[in-house]
Design a protein around this motif. Structure first.
Motif, short mmCIF file in Angstrom:
data_model
loop_
_atom_site.label_atom_id
_atom_site.label_comp_id
_atom_site.label_asym_id
_atom_site.label_seq_id
_atom_site.Cartn_x
_atom_site.Cartn_y
_atom_site.Cartn_z
N GLU A 1 -0.38 5.47 8.53
CA GLU A 1 0.32 5.70 7.27
C GLU A 1 -0.07 7.02 6.61
O GLU A 1 0.79 7.75 6.12
N CYS A 2 -1.38 7.33 6.60
CA CYS A 2 -1.87 8.44 5.77
C CYS A 2 -2.53 9.58 6.55
O CYS A 2 -2.96 10.57 5.95
N SER B 23 -6.63 1.44 11.72
CA SER B 23 -5.61 2.09 12.55
C SER B 23 -4.27 2.15 11.81
O SER B 23 -3.55 3.17 11.86
N LYS B 24 -3.94 1.07 11.09
CA LYS B 24 -2.69 1.06 10.32
C LYS B 24 -2.73 2.09 9.20
O LYS B 24 -1.75 2.80 8.95
N LEU B 25 -3.89 2.16 8.52
CA LEU B 25 -4.03 3.14 7.45
C LEU B 25 -3.95 4.57 7.99
O LEU B 25 -3.40 5.47 7.34
N LEU C 72 -0.02 17.58 -4.80
CA LEU C 72 -0.97 16.51 -5.08
C LEU C 72 -0.36 15.15 -4.76
O LEU C 72 0.80 14.89 -5.08
N LYS C 73 -1.16 14.29 -4.14
CA LYS C 73 -0.65 13.00 -3.67
C LYS C 73 -0.97 11.86 -4.63
O LYS C 73 -0.83 10.70 -4.29
N PHE C 74 -1.43 12.17 -5.82
CA PHE C 74 -1.74 11.13 -6.79
C PHE C 74 -1.11 11.51 -8.13
O PHE C 74 -0.84 12.68 -8.40
N PRO C 75 -0.84 10.51 -8.99
CA PRO C 75 -0.21 10.81 -10.28
C PRO C 75 -1.19 11.50 -11.21
O PRO C 75 -2.36 11.12 -11.30
N PHE D 157 0.83 -1.21 0.00
CA PHE D 157 0.00 0.00 0.00
C PHE D 157 0.87 1.27 0.00
O PHE D 157 0.53 2.26 -0.65
N ARG D 158 2.01 1.21 0.70
CA ARG D 158 2.89 2.39 0.78
C ARG D 158 3.40 2.80 -0.60
O ARG D 158 3.70 3.97 -0.84
N PHE D 159 3.54 1.81 -1.50
CA PHE D 159 4.09 2.12 -2.82
C PHE D 159 3.06 2.72 -3.76
O PHE D 159 3.43 3.22 -4.83
#
Length: 804
Positions: free
Chosen positions: A526-527, A521-523, A768-771, A484-486
């Motif tokens: 991360e984000c 909680s993990k997500l 922006l966090k997306f391509p 998911f991190r990638f």
């Protein structure tokens, strides 16, 4: 020659105690000294005048008198006035002592005989102590220079003869080397004996005279001189040494002691580097260059690496056993260059992929260790990056294996992590290489891997995963989180994860609420909380719905208006938290309409000002059905329920009759009928039989239906995702992205007021966090200009101005 020792003569008479005896002893000592000097040839013209009567000694104290009287005499003497002291006068003669005639020649003759006897390995006729004394006498009389030259001449004659005798000796190189070693060993022993005799010469004359070597160094210099003058001997010795070492490399047993002694000889003579090391390194380079080419062609990479490791170990041992310590570094470097450095690319091309595919950690660790010795880790790192991209490309781009993509990627990543830990020594650069390669892979197919990762999590978190413990599930979640991190487009993942989570929660299909919360909680870690805000809101809605249902059951509306024997459970969802579901109309049976109206009345009485909108596509029911062969309970969707309840009043219905009665959209109705009449559980029968539902088909109640279980699950169509549903989810993501792009542009321009197109695009890429493509950004900028959020500068169209 032995010089007299005056101390000895004096000590022989020192046992008497009386003063008169002491006088006698002293006079005897002087007499002995003079007499002995005459015997040794020291002549004086006149004797020294020595008068014993001029020495005054006190005779008053006798040894046989009582001690009290001695004490009285002492006290009496102290009382007397001090008397002037009497002096001892010794007059030296003016003439110097002279050496005997031919003293130097006679002394050297004795020394020469002794030196010759040493060189000829014969016993010396003279005592070594007398020889040492003779050298001592010559040095004392300033004859050390001549003595040194004479000793040097004798040594030179013998050493030149000894080396000359080696010329033309045995053609067998090992025998010849043994003769050279014996010659060298004899010289060392002989020079040590000569040095022992002439030690006084070394300590006086040699130290006091500049540019004069010690006797030992003089012997080494002579040996070196004649060894180089007889080049045949030196060349043959070096050749023999090189041949012996080559034979040892080829596996033969050789005399390492002989090698050790001869190489120490070269070191002692100071010619090791020039005469031996240089040709030795050249031969080593040639030997390993040929061997490296041969082995690379004949053996596979793991065997070749083992061979290289063994060779390097052997060379290291060789340095410890007989080579000089200074040779170790250039020798190992030569072997590494010929066996490794020249074949780096060949090793990687021929065997790296095979080792990686075979998960051969030990061989990879050996490769890493050897490559690090020749600074080739960068080549290995690049090969790793290419391998990951090539292998991962096959996993990600194969659309036929999309179902297995995530599990394959997880296995691949776990394999790489193990190799990184066990083989690559947890090298930071290699870790970053793995991360970069995986980020490239995950984003090869835009959005699809993100979607598949979300579906993989749905599969793992959904009920029905038997044999999976909580620890294993938690471990799987952690591994998926690495992938998911990638993901660059995390909003795509969020959209699909939210949609799948909604189904799990609404249909009660979640394997573990704790696991669900753990994943969120993990997500969140991360984000950030903004990413999981809606997901957490979904859980709050479910918990709140439980409370509302409990209140509804206790309410007056439920107790008075609901028919007995029927249970109703409603999930009240907040629109902003949950996925957007397309409205699907259906004509519900009267009984279901009554239930909806009763709950709506209850809810609006409790929460005024709210609006309820029923999502029929998400409803599900449990129907009680009476078949001729027994009663059953059918777990079905709301659409399936509506269709089945039509058969309470009719035995046979056409497709058009069902469509008119239910009002269900055509495609949805076909799928619903397909699940009821063409699936594994066939509650209805289709006439004529077939897989697809056609317009002129008819359906009848299946009176012959049987099943071993009492409660039967009829596959719910809404659990199977359609292409349209996926497309709509993706489109919603893109729509959300447009809003984010617009907000980012306005936010940047509001801060800057005036900004060029290039700088604006650069800042947008950073925020922006997306391509996203520059062309898409340009479209959004044009859209904002049309809506008068921005305007182009009148003088320069590449500059934008913010409009307040």
């Amino acid at each position: 020659m032995s010089l007299p020792n005056k101390r000895t003569a004096s000590n022989n008479n020192s046992n008497n105690y009386s003063p008169s005896a002491m006088k006698k002893a002293k006079s005897q000592a002087v007499a002995c000294s003079v007499d002995t000097a005459n015997k040794n040839g020291l002549h004086h013209d006149n004797d020294a005048v020595f008068d014993p009567s001029s020495i005054s000694l006190d005779d008053d104290l006798k040894p046989d008198e009582p001690r009290q009287q001695a004490a009285a005499n002492l006290s009496r003497k102290k009382a007397q006035p001090p008397q002037p002291a009497k002096k001892l006068v010794i007059r030296l003669l003016k003439a110097k002592p002279t050496l005997p005639t031919n003293f130097e020649e006679d002394t050297w003759a004795k020394l020469k005989l002794a030196i010759k006897a040493i060189f000829l390995k014969q016993p010396t006729s003279c005592d070594l102590e007398k020889l040492y004394q003779a050298v001592n006498d010559l040095c004392l009389h300033k004859m050390g220079g001549n003595l040194y030259q004479r000793i040097e001449k004798e040594c030179e004659e013998h050493i030149s003869a000894a080396i000359r005798s080696l010329v033309g000796q045995s053609p067998d190189l090992v025998v010849f080397l043994s003769l050279v070693e014996r010659c060298w060993q004899d010289l060392c022993d002989q020079m040590l004996m000569i040095r022992g005799i002439a030690l006084y010469l070394d300590r006086t004359y040699v130290k006091q005279t500049p540019n004069v070597r010690s006797l030992w160094d003089m012997g080494l210099q002579l040996f070196r001189k004649y060894l180089s003058s007889y080049s045949e001997v030196e060349h043959k010795t070096v050749t023999g040494l090189l041949r012996m070492i080559e034979r040892e490399r080829l596996g033969e047993a050789v005399d390492r002691t002989l090698l050790n002694h001869l190489l120490k000889m070269f070191t002692a003579l100071g010619i090791y580097s020039e005469s031996f090391e240089k040709p030795f390194l050249e031969c080593t380079s040639e030997f390993y260059a040929a061997e490296g080419m041969k082995y690379m062609q004949q053996s596979d990479v793991p065997d070749y690496l083992k061979h290289v490791e063994i060779r390097l170990h052997e060379e290291h041992e060789r340095c410890l056993l007989y080579l000089d310590v200074s040779t170790r570094k250039p020798l190992i470097a030569t072997a590494e260059r010929q066996l490794l450095e020249r074949h780096i690319s060949a090793i990687l091309d021929k065997g790296f992929t095979m080792l990686m595919d075979g998960h051969r950690t030990e061989d990879l660790q050996r490769m890493y260790s050897l490559f690090s010795r020749v600074n080739a880790l960068e080549s290995l790192r690049q090969a790793l990056a290419m391998y990951i991209r090539r292998t991962g490309h096959g996993i990600v781009m194969d659309e036929e294996k999309d179902k297995d993509m995530v599990s394959s990627l997880l296995e691949f990543k776990a394999s790489l992590d193990t190799i990184w830990e066990q083989s690559f020594s947890k090298n930071e650069a290699f870790c970053n290489t793995i991360k970069d390669a995986f980020e490239y892979l995950i984003n090869l197919r835009q959005n699809r891997p993100a979607e598949l990762i979300a579906k993989f999590l749905d599969e793992k978190l959904r009920a029905g995963n038997k044999g999976t413990s909580e620890e294993e599930l938690e471990g799987t979640l952690d591994k998926v989180l690495v992938l998911f991190r990638f993901i660059q487009g995390k909003d795509v993942f969020e959209a699909f994860y939210k949609k799948d989570l909604a189904k799990r929660l609404l249909l009660g299909k979640s394997a573990s609420i704790d696991a669900e919360k753990s994943m969120i909680s993990k997500l969140k870690t991360e984000c950030g909380s903004q990413f999981t805000n809606k997901l957490e809101g979904m859980f709050k809605d479910i918990e709140l719905s439980k409370e509302i249902n409990e209140s509804f059951k206790q309410s007056s509306q439920a107790r008075t208006k609901l028919p007995s024997g029927i249970e109703m459970s409603v999930h009240v969802l907040t629109t902003g938290y949950w996925p957007t579901y397309p409205p699907m109309d259906v004509r519900l049976p009267h009984e279901l309409n009554v239930y909806q109206d009763i709950f709506k009345e209850f809810y609006l009485s409790k929460y005024s000002g709210r609006r309820l909108m029923w999502q029929n596509s998400l409803g599900h029911c449990v129907l009680k059905a009476e078949f001729p062969k027994g009663k059953k309970e059918l777990a079905v969707s709301l659409f399936q329920t509506v269709v089945l309840m039509l058969f309470n009043d009719a035995q046979k219905l056409s497709f058009q009759d069902i469509k008119d009665a239910t009002g269900i959209e055509d495609k949805e109705l076909r799928r619903t009928l397909q699940s009821l009449a063409c699936g594994k559980v066939r509650v209805l029968q289709k006439l004529p039989k077939g897989r697809d539902v056609e317009d002129d088909d008819s359906f009848v109640f299946n009176e012959g239906f049987t099943a071993p279980l009492y409660r039967i699950k009829v596959n719910a169509i809404q659990m199977k995702e359609t292409v349209e549903e996926n497309t709509s989810t993706t489109e919603r993501v893109f729509q959300d992205r447009q809003y984010q792009v617009d907000a980012a542009i306005v936010r940047i321009m509001k801060t800057r007021k005036v900004l060029s197109h290039t700088l604006l695009i650069t800042e947008l890429f950073q925020q922006l966090k997306f391509p996203i493509k520059p062309a898409d950004l340009k479209k959004r900028i044009e859209s904002l200009i049309d809506r008068e959020y921005l305007e182009r500068d009148k003088n320069n169209p590449q500059i934008y101005n913010y409009l307040a």
